[in-house]
Design a protein around this motif. Structure first.
Motif, PDB file in Angstrom:
ATOM      1  N   LYS A  45       0.844  -1.189   0.000  1.00 48.00           N
ATOM      2  CA  LYS A  45       0.000   0.000   0.000  1.00 48.00           C
ATOM      3  C   LYS A  45       0.886   1.248   0.000  1.00 48.00           C
ATOM      4  O   LYS A  45       1.982   1.241   0.555  1.00 48.00           O
ATOM      5  N   LYS A  46       0.383   2.316  -0.640  1.00 48.23           N
ATOM      6  CA  LYS A  46       1.107   3.587  -0.636  1.00 48.23           C
ATOM      7  C   LYS A  46       0.789   4.361   0.633  1.00 48.23           C
ATOM      8  O   LYS A  46      -0.246   4.158   1.264  1.00 48.23           O
ATOM      9  N   GLY A  47       1.708   5.259   1.007  1.00 43.26           N
ATOM     10  CA  GLY A  47       1.549   6.015   2.235  1.00 43.26           C
ATOM     11  C   GLY A  47       2.220   5.319   3.402  1.00 43.26           C
ATOM     12  O   GLY A  47       2.896   4.310   3.242  1.00 43.26           O
ATOM     13  N   LYS A  48       2.023   5.860   4.600  1.00 46.41           N
ATOM     14  CA  LYS A  48       2.590   5.267   5.813  1.00 46.41           C
ATOM     15  C   LYS A  48       1.497   4.505   6.548  1.00 46.41           C
ATOM     16  O   LYS A  48       0.349   4.940   6.587  1.00 46.41           O
ATOM     17  N   ILE A  49       1.847   3.356   7.123  1.00 49.48           N
ATOM     18  CA  ILE A  49       0.873   2.597   7.896  1.00 49.48           C
ATOM     19  C   ILE A  49       0.563   3.358   9.179  1.00 49.48           C
ATOM     20  O   ILE A  49       1.463   3.853   9.863  1.00 49.48           O
ATOM     21  N   CYS A  50      -0.722   3.517   9.470  1.00 52.73           N
ATOM     22  CA  CYS A  50      -1.122   4.246  10.675  1.00 52.73           C
ATOM     23  C   CYS A  50      -0.813   3.400  11.907  1.00 52.73           C
ATOM     24  O   CYS A  50      -1.155   2.211  11.945  1.00 52.73           O
ATOM     25  N   PRO A  51      -0.195   3.980  12.900  1.00 57.70           N
ATOM     26  CA  PRO A  51       0.074   3.205  14.117  1.00 57.70           C
ATOM     27  C   PRO A  51      -1.211   2.948  14.886  1.00 57.70           C
ATOM     28  O   PRO A  51      -2.217   3.656  14.719  1.00 57.70           O
ATOM     29  N   ILE A  52      -1.207   1.905  15.713  1.00 56.83           N
ATOM     30  CA  ILE A  52      -2.320   1.699  16.637  1.00 56.83           C
ATOM     31  C   ILE A  52      -2.323   2.877  17.602  1.00 56.83           C
ATOM     32  O   ILE A  52      -1.308   3.180  18.230  1.00 56.83           O
TER      33      ILE A  52
ATOM     34  N   LEU B 251      -3.643  -2.618  27.756  1.00 55.36           N
ATOM     35  CA  LEU B 251      -3.516  -2.599  26.296  1.00 55.36           C
ATOM     36  C   LEU B 251      -2.073  -2.812  25.869  1.00 55.36           C
ATOM     37  O   LEU B 251      -1.782  -3.573  24.943  1.00 55.36           O
ATOM     38  N   GLY B 252      -1.168  -2.116  26.546  1.00 60.84           N
ATOM     39  CA  GLY B 252       0.246  -2.238  26.198  1.00 60.84           C
ATOM     40  C   GLY B 252       0.746  -3.663  26.369  1.00 60.84           C
ATOM     41  O   GLY B 252       1.478  -4.184  25.525  1.00 60.84           O
ATOM     42  N   TRP B 253       0.334  -4.302  27.479  1.00 65.46           N
ATOM     43  CA  TRP B 253       0.774  -5.679  27.706  1.00 65.46           C
ATOM     44  C   TRP B 253       0.223  -6.601  26.623  1.00 65.46           C
ATOM     45  O   TRP B 253       0.934  -7.452  26.088  1.00 65.46           O
ATOM     46  N   LEU B 254      -1.043  -6.428  26.297  1.00 66.16           N
ATOM     47  CA  LEU B 254      -1.674  -7.272  25.288  1.00 66.16           C
ATOM     48  C   LEU B 254      -0.985  -7.120  23.933  1.00 66.16           C
ATOM     49  O   LEU B 254      -0.644  -8.111  23.268  1.00 66.16           O
ATOM     50  N   LEU B 255      -0.747  -5.873  23.529  1.00 60.97           N
ATOM     51  CA  LEU B 255      -0.196  -5.618  22.195  1.00 60.97           C
ATOM     52  C   LEU B 255       1.293  -5.959  22.107  1.00 60.97           C
ATOM     53  O   LEU B 255       1.750  -6.532  21.109  1.00 60.97           O
TER      54      LEU B 255
ATOM     55  N   LEU C 104       3.609  -7.125  18.892  1.00 66.73           N
ATOM     56  CA  LEU C 104       3.670  -6.050  17.898  1.00 66.73           C
ATOM     57  C   LEU C 104       4.826  -5.110  18.242  1.00 66.73           C
ATOM     58  O   LEU C 104       5.077  -4.833  19.416  1.00 66.73           O
ATOM     59  N   PRO C 105       5.565  -4.618  17.262  1.00 72.30           N
ATOM     60  CA  PRO C 105       6.673  -3.696  17.539  1.00 72.30           C
ATOM     61  C   PRO C 105       6.165  -2.409  18.185  1.00 72.30           C
ATOM     62  O   PRO C 105       5.136  -1.868  17.794  1.00 72.30           O
ATOM     63  N   ARG C 106       6.900  -1.927  19.164  1.00 75.24           N
ATOM     64  CA  ARG C 106       6.504  -0.716  19.880  1.00 75.24           C
ATOM     65  C   ARG C 106       6.370   0.491  18.944  1.00 75.24           C
ATOM     66  O   ARG C 106       5.531   1.374  19.177  1.00 75.24           O
ATOM     67  N   LYS C 107       7.170   0.515  17.869  1.00 76.39           N
ATOM     68  CA  LYS C 107       7.132   1.673  16.966  1.00 76.39           C
ATOM     69  C   LYS C 107       5.794   1.808  16.241  1.00 76.39           C
ATOM     70  O   LYS C 107       5.490   2.869  15.696  1.00 76.39           O
ATOM     71  N   HIS C 108       4.987   0.728  16.238  1.00 73.69           N
ATOM     72  CA  HIS C 108       3.685   0.779  15.574  1.00 73.69           C
ATOM     73  C   HIS C 108       2.542   1.062  16.544  1.00 73.69           C
ATOM     74  O   HIS C 108       1.373   0.909  16.190  1.00 73.69           O
ATOM     75  N   ILE C 109       2.885   1.474  17.773  1.00 76.09           N
ATOM     76  CA  ILE C 109       1.867   1.770  18.778  1.00 76.09           C
ATOM     77  C   ILE C 109       2.167   3.142  19.365  1.00 76.09           C
ATOM     78  O   ILE C 109       3.282   3.393  19.817  1.00 76.09           O
ATOM     79  N   GLN C 110       1.191   4.038  19.365  1.00 77.36           N
ATOM     80  CA  GLN C 110       1.399   5.345  19.983  1.00 77.36           C
ATOM     81  C   GLN C 110       0.389   5.558  21.113  1.00 77.36           C
ATOM     82  O   GLN C 110      -0.763   5.123  21.026  1.00 77.36           O
TER      83      GLN C 110
END
Length: 581
Positions: free
Chosen positions: A481-488, A553-557, A563-569
């Protein structure tokens, strides 16, 4: 019926005579529809197709498509509306209401059990056994499923709302819905539910009680018929028990229930300390120890319920564990206890044997089987824009070409060497020819910058390319896909009642079902959860959990879904130890 993919036999345009017959059949099947409404549903001149297909169990089904959406389907000479049609005519069928978390089970092929019904102040709609009914979710009258009543309304009430209520034929998000434009249900205000019944306080108390009873716990095939297993627990029994889930008692164990629960409680506690809690987690809120760690260590098929143990309260159990010198608990702020120390060398921890198979990995439902969740592999890519076409055309690429980072570096290095741009006196510098100048320099640099170091050249080049990404789920083809993937995205919000809620968005790009995540968090956090359309995002849902649940949520993800931390904000919004949520 459409929980799994179907096989299309034919797809043809409808004939004039068949169109007229369909109108007559619709008028007969749904007498509440006026002539004008039937004319809108079955247009006179617009394209209307007949699709003949076989459902995954072999049923022959005829589907009528209009405007790209399935509007009706016919099974054994009976006509049924799809959810697309019901969204335009929400009063076409008698409508029953259930909780949002039940939708996931219905989509997976489950029937709706009577404990799952929400009884409005005006009472249940009056239906007879075999009547076609619509099913909607609390707070929205737009139907999300249709089904056939397994008993009359009178029989439902006589049964105490126990047993199977509806054989579900079609749902929002099933494969028939996917054959259309995949739009989400519109927001239609309920007619009979008093808004006071949907207030946050009401949902918080009622939802947790009802959901334990109504959750459909899978299905089994017996003589070709799907049966639902549902905990037949009355609301009066459930209301006595608001702190944790229902225990599925081990039927092979003859010991008293309380003794079994004491053992299960200690097992989950020791398992959590041995495998999940780390020194860096301390001090750890006692509620987090229970919700994020101990619940996850509960064996499959059983649920932890402290009120059914001899301890009755978590604080009393932890005091007992402190007396055994396994942990140390302190009240870091008024009314909020935390575990501040753990003796990992304690004999009870070192001698504890982890049960097999491990129950810690969460699962997501797909159809009738459950699979462990594995995070997708997400790879950044780069798209060649029109302004950089000249730089990449020598390597056979054009506008819109998708490249990996190492491919971009190779192309730039080859271009510089082929055009003899490497500085002969300093191999770390690259001379900029007109093409490189136009592609990577700013306007005010074009007459002043004549050379760049390799790292600066490559960095600038990557920055000028358009972002793209590739997502690969295990066992599936890569998706580019084009663009940046939106973080969780995790945020905190303050509601009118001055209560905090945690909101999480953008779960779908990572292969996470919002309804599954909501169900897990509802149990872990012991708080009400809702799933609603995400504002400003098409076909995207958000999960809302009462209270500050960022830690859960953080523990679950991070720890369970990996999931990599960089994909979660938003993880920094977790409550600090010693502070109230």
């Amino acid at each position: 019926m459409f929980a799994k993919a179907f096989r299309v036999k034919s797809n043809t345009a409808i004939k004039g005579s068949d169109r007229r017959k369909l109108r007559a059949d619709v008028t007969s099947a749904f007498p509440t529809l006026g002539t004008d409404q039937v004319s809108v549903l079955i247009p006179g001149k617009e394209e209307l197709n007949i699709v003949k297909l076989y459902a995954h169990k072999g049923d022959a089904v005829t589907v009528y498509m209009s405007g790209g959406n399935p509007i009706l389907f016919e099974l054994e000479k009976n006509l049924y509306p799809t959810v697309y049609t019901l969204w335009s005519y929400p009063d076409l069928l008698p409508t029953f209401t259930t909780w949002p978390l039940v939708l996931e089970k219905l989509v997976g092929g489950a029937d709706l059990m009577l404990p799952g019904l929400v009884v409005p102040p005006a009472g249940l709609p009056q239906v007879q056994k075999g009547d076609l009914c619509a099913i909607a979710l609390v707070g929205n009258r737009a139907p999300i499923a249709i089904g056939v009543a397994a008993m009359s309304t009178a029989e439902m009430l006589t049964s105490g709302l126990k047993g199977r209520g509806f054989s579900v034929l079609h749902t929002y998000q099933d494969h028939l819905w996917r054959s259309g434009d995949k739009s989400s249900p519109p927001s239609i205000a309920p007619l009979v539910l008093d808004p006071a019944d949907l207030s946050e306080e009401k949902v918080d108390s009622t939802f947790q009680e009802d959901l334990r009873c109504l959750t459909l716990e899978g299905k089994e095939e017996e003589n070709g018929e799907v049966h639902q297993a549902c905990e037949e627990k009355s609301l009066s029994e459930t209301s006595e028990d608001t702190s944790a889930g229902v225990l599925s008692q081990d039927s092979t164990d003859s010991r008293p229930l309380q003794e079994q629960m004491d053992e299960l409680l200690q097992q989950c506690f020791l398992h959590a300390l041995k495998c999940r809690v780390r020194k860096a987690d301390l001090p750890l809120l006692t509620s987090t120890l229970l919700g994020s760690h101990m619940f996850s260590c509960c064996p499959e098929g059983r649920q932890l319920d402290i009120k059914k143990s001899s301890y009755k309260k978590l604080s009393k159990f932890l005091q007992h564990m402190q007396q055994e010198q396994i942990i140390q608990v302190k009240e870091l702020s008024k009314g909020v206890e935390s575990v501040v120390a753990v003796d990992w060398k304690h004999p009870r921890i070192t001698s504890f044997i982890i049960p097999e198979p491990s129950p810690t990995s969460q699962t997501v439902q797909e159809g009738s089987r459950e699979q462990p969740y594995h995070p997708p592999d997400i790879k950044p890519l780069y798209c060649v824009p029109a302004s950089m076409t000249l730089l990449f055309q020598e390597s056979g690429h054009k506008k819109g070409s998708i490249l990996e980072g190492n491919e971009v570096r190779t192309i730039i290095i080859d271009y510089a060497k082929k055009n003899e741009l490497v500085d002969t006196h300093n191999k770390n510098l690259v001379k900029l020819d007109p093409i490189l100048c136009d592609c990577i320099l700013e306007k005010d640099e074009q007459h002043t910058v004549v050379k760049l170091p390799w790292d600066s050249l490559l960095t600038r080049c990557l920055e000028k390319l358009q972002p793209a990404y590739q997502v690969t789920f295990p066992g599936q083809e890569p998706i580019v896909k084009k663009g940046k993937i939106c973080p969780i995205d995790i945020t905190l919000a303050q509601r009118a009642s001055n209560k905090k809620v945690t909101v999480v968005r953008n779960l779908e790009p990572y292969g996470l079902d919002p309804y599954s995540v909501a169900a897990i968090l509802q149990q872990r956090c012991q708080a009400s959860t809702t799933v609603t359309p995400a504002p400003g995002a098409k076909d995207s849902l958000q999960v809302q959990i009462q209270g500050n649940q960022v830690h859960h949520l953080g523990w679950l993800l991070l720890e369970e879904y990996h999931l990599p931390r960089k994909h979660i904000q938003g993880l920094e919004k977790a409550p600090k130890p010693g502070k109230k949520k």
